[in-house]
Design a protein around this motif. Structure first.
Motif, mmCIF file in Angstrom:
data_model
loop_
_atom_site.group_PDB
_atom_site.id
_atom_site.type_symbol
_atom_site.label_atom_id
_atom_site.label_comp_id
_atom_site.label_asym_id
_atom_site.label_seq_id
_atom_site.Cartn_x
_atom_site.Cartn_y
_atom_site.Cartn_z
ATOM 1 N N SER A 165 69.750 87.110 -20.458
ATOM 2 C CA SER A 165 69.998 88.300 -19.641
ATOM 3 C C SER A 165 71.431 88.772 -19.808
ATOM 4 O O SER A 165 71.702 89.974 -19.951
ATOM 5 C CB SER A 165 69.715 87.995 -18.165
ATOM 6 O OG SER A 165 68.375 87.613 -17.984
ATOM 7 N N SER A 188 68.310 90.309 -13.052
ATOM 8 C CA SER A 188 67.822 90.617 -14.400
ATOM 9 C C SER A 188 66.322 90.886 -14.390
ATOM 10 O O SER A 188 65.832 91.754 -15.120
ATOM 11 C CB SER A 188 68.143 89.477 -15.361
ATOM 12 O OG SER A 188 67.433 88.302 -15.024
ATOM 13 N N ARG A 221 63.285 87.877 -23.043
ATOM 14 C CA ARG A 221 63.726 87.226 -21.803
ATOM 15 C C ARG A 221 62.638 86.307 -21.255
ATOM 16 O O ARG A 221 62.936 85.224 -20.726
ATOM 17 C CB ARG A 221 64.093 88.274 -20.755
ATOM 18 C CG ARG A 221 65.328 89.097 -21.079
ATOM 19 C CD ARG A 221 65.676 89.985 -19.911
ATOM 20 N NE ARG A 221 66.664 90.989 -20.266
ATOM 21 C CZ ARG A 221 67.176 91.859 -19.424
ATOM 22 N NH1 ARG A 221 66.777 91.858 -18.164
ATOM 23 N NH2 ARG A 221 68.074 92.746 -19.811
ATOM 24 N N SER A 248 72.589 92.232 -21.585
ATOM 25 C CA SER A 248 73.434 93.176 -20.849
ATOM 26 C C SER A 248 74.666 93.544 -21.667
ATOM 27 O O SER A 248 75.051 94.713 -21.739
ATOM 28 C CB SER A 248 73.862 92.563 -19.513
ATOM 29 O OG SER A 248 72.742 92.330 -18.689
ATOM 30 N N SER A 282 64.624 94.353 -15.353
ATOM 31 C CA SER A 282 63.553 94.433 -16.351
ATOM 32 C C SER A 282 62.399 95.277 -15.841
ATOM 33 O O SER A 282 61.862 96.126 -16.560
ATOM 34 C CB SER A 282 63.057 93.024 -16.696
ATOM 35 O OG SER A 282 64.072 92.255 -17.284
ATOM 36 N N ASP A 313 69.457 85.742 -12.383
ATOM 37 C CA ASP A 313 68.025 85.682 -12.645
ATOM 38 C C ASP A 313 67.271 86.767 -11.876
ATOM 39 O O ASP A 313 66.464 87.507 -12.450
ATOM 40 C CB ASP A 313 67.471 84.307 -12.284
ATOM 41 C CG ASP A 313 67.829 83.244 -13.313
ATOM 42 O OD1 ASP A 313 68.312 83.629 -14.397
ATOM 43 O OD2 ASP A 313 67.626 82.054 -13.040
#
Length: 508
Positions: free
Chosen positions: A97, A319, A82, A101, A323, A316
């Motif tokens: 992302s 994600s 990513r 997923s 993370s 964004d």
């Protein structure tokens, strides 16, 4: 008879499998160890707890630390992908992302089905039925590989599926390209997760840590070459990630099959691994549902973010938070693995008090660590987003979500460990029902209402996720507290006898 600290420290450490011939095998309860300390009536209660903690903490960290590293590396491989995608562009980050997923569907499925190996191998190893482990490994690998075939077909049509889910067209197209490069990972998962559980059941975790670390370094190097030198974009990042997973698979397979250490648990390929596949599938289905419902939960929330206002920004920031949360979660998953190993081994050995003591020790230690992680997260809230992107709007949105992220980290310090205890005991089906109720009848609906109806956007979705996780954690705490561990020992014995009485038995 009293028990000294020195005696305790020399014993009860789950010893690596050496040549367990009939004359050399000893029941674990014949050792002066954790169970002996906890049942030593001549010692004061506080002294027993202190000596027990000395034993258990050594065992716990010896197992948990390498496991944490392995899971951090596995998660870090997706995160590094990513990061590389984010430095190409914000839309590429959103696509990676979204693709990650979606791919968590099969990741959770394979990891969950592999948990059946963890239960059976862990209890068999504790009961010293060593020759059963290799058959479990082969049978699980076959079942997982067969399940991977329809999953391959599903991901082949990822682009139209993403469009049907309402995701933006441009992001869906780029995400489908990323997914195409990940498809060969499906069968890598089938081998990798079963091999990991096979090793973990025997308290062999450090070699997997070395292998995973080498694979991560290889992935970072190849990703840099792919992006900066060859300019392959998202497809290049995905292909490098797939290659890295297969490197881990080959290395672990060679380690198991070529190492004399496992000559009693791995006796070579056997036709018996094809017997009872349907029975093993049904057993692993509960494990798969338990893990999948848990892992898909957060990923569904990421998919929902694509339906919010300004979906690229929402995807964004969520994600990035996911993370960071997953890194913290991997620490708890390391304790999850340790708790599962310790619980299943002790139940298989008939040590009910040790199983109870191990459960609460692992939970307490993981909780304390999660508190420290949450405090560090809040202190660095204004800087975390810039690790993944140079977009100031995304970094600001991440900072605003950090209080909710910190609450999630704290809950993740408890819940995964209790799930590990559930795997060690074989409660996967029960936990699957708990996950359905807490996540899908509470967490997601509440998140949708707060995010869309009350227009709280990403904050609302994340708040719903926390509500579901909190409810699940409270239920697991209550159930674990009320558990009759003597009955669990008997259940473990019956489970192993059931598999041994069928033609699954390996003893000639």
């Amino acid at each position: 008879m009293g028990v000294s600290v020195e005696t305790v420290e020399r014993t009860d450490l789950r010893r690596p499998l050496v040549d367990p011939t009939d004359s050399e095998r000893k029941r674990p309860e014949e050792d002066v160890g954790l169970e002996s300390v906890l049942t030593e009536s001549s010692l004061p209660y506080r002294r027993r707890m202190y000596l027990g903690a000395c034993i258990e903490m050594k065992l716990l960290f010896r197992l948990a630390l390498p496991a944490i590293f392995v899971y951090l590396v596995n998660s870090g491989m997706n995160i590094s992908a990513r990061i590389f995608a984010g430095h190409i562009g914000s839309q590429e980050l959103a696509a990676a992302s979204l693709g990650t997923s979606c791919f968590f569907l099969v990741y959770g499925l394979m990891l969950g089905m592999g948990s059946a190996v963890e239960t059976l191998c862990g209890q068999a190893y504790g009961a010293q039925r060593y020759d059963m482990l290799g058959i479990y490994l082969q049978r699980a690998t076959i079942v997982l590989a067969l399940v991977g075939v329809p999953m391959t077909l599903l991901y082949t049509f990822s682009y139209p599926i993403l469009l049907l889910l309402g995701e933006p067209k441009a992001v869906s197209y780029m995400g489908s390209i990323y997914i195409a490069g990940l498809i060969p990972q499906i069968f890598a998962y089938a081998v990798n997760f079963t091999a990991q559980k096979f090793l973990q059941a025997q308290s062999v975790v450090i070699p997997s840590a070395y292998i995973s670390g080498a694979a991560l370094l290889l992935q970072i190097l190849l990703s840099w070459i792919t992006i900066t030198v060859m300019g392959f974009g998202l497809m290049g990042i995905a292909c490098v990630l797939t290659i890295s997973w297969w490197v881990m698979v080959v290395a672990q397979t060679l380690y198991i099959t070529c190492n004399q250490r496992f000559r009693h648990t791995w006796t070579g390929l056997s036709s018996k691994s094809f017997q009872g596949l349907w029975s093993f599938f049904k057993l692993s289905a509960g494990s798969a549902v338990m893990i999948c419902l848990e892992m898909w939960y957060s990923q569904i929330l990421v998919l929902l973010a694509g339906l919010l206002e300004d979906p690229a920004l929402s995807l964004d920031c969520l994600s990035i938070c996911m993370s960071v949360s997953s890194l913290s979660f991997m620490v708890s998953v390391g304790f999850n693995a340790a708790a599962s190993i310790r619980t299943s081994n002790e139940l298989g050995a008939g040590n009910s008090k040790s199983a109870l003591f191990s459960t609460w020790t692992a939970t307490s230690v993981s909780f304390v660590i999660s508190i420290a992680e949450a405090l560090a997260l809040m202190a660095a809230r204004d800087y975390i987003g810039y690790i993944f992107t140079s977009d100031s709007d995304v970094a600001k949105a991440v900072s605003e979500l950090c209080p909710l992220l910190a609450a999630t980290v704290i809950l993740n310090g408890i819940q995964p460990v209790l799930s590990g205890v559930a795997v060690g005991c074989g409660w996967q089906t029960f936990v699957a029902y708990v996950n359905i109720g807490c996540y899908y009848f509470v967490g997601i609906p509440v998140g949708c209402v707060l995010g869309f109806t009350f227009n709280l956007q990403a904050k609302g979705i994340w708040t719903g996720m926390i509500g579901g996780t909190l409810m699940q954690t409270l239920i697991l705490l209550y159930v674990t507290y009320r558990t009759d561990w003597d009955k669990e020992v008997e259940k473990a014995r019956k489970r192993l006898d059931m598999w041994d009485d069928k033609k699954d038995t390996l003893q000639n």
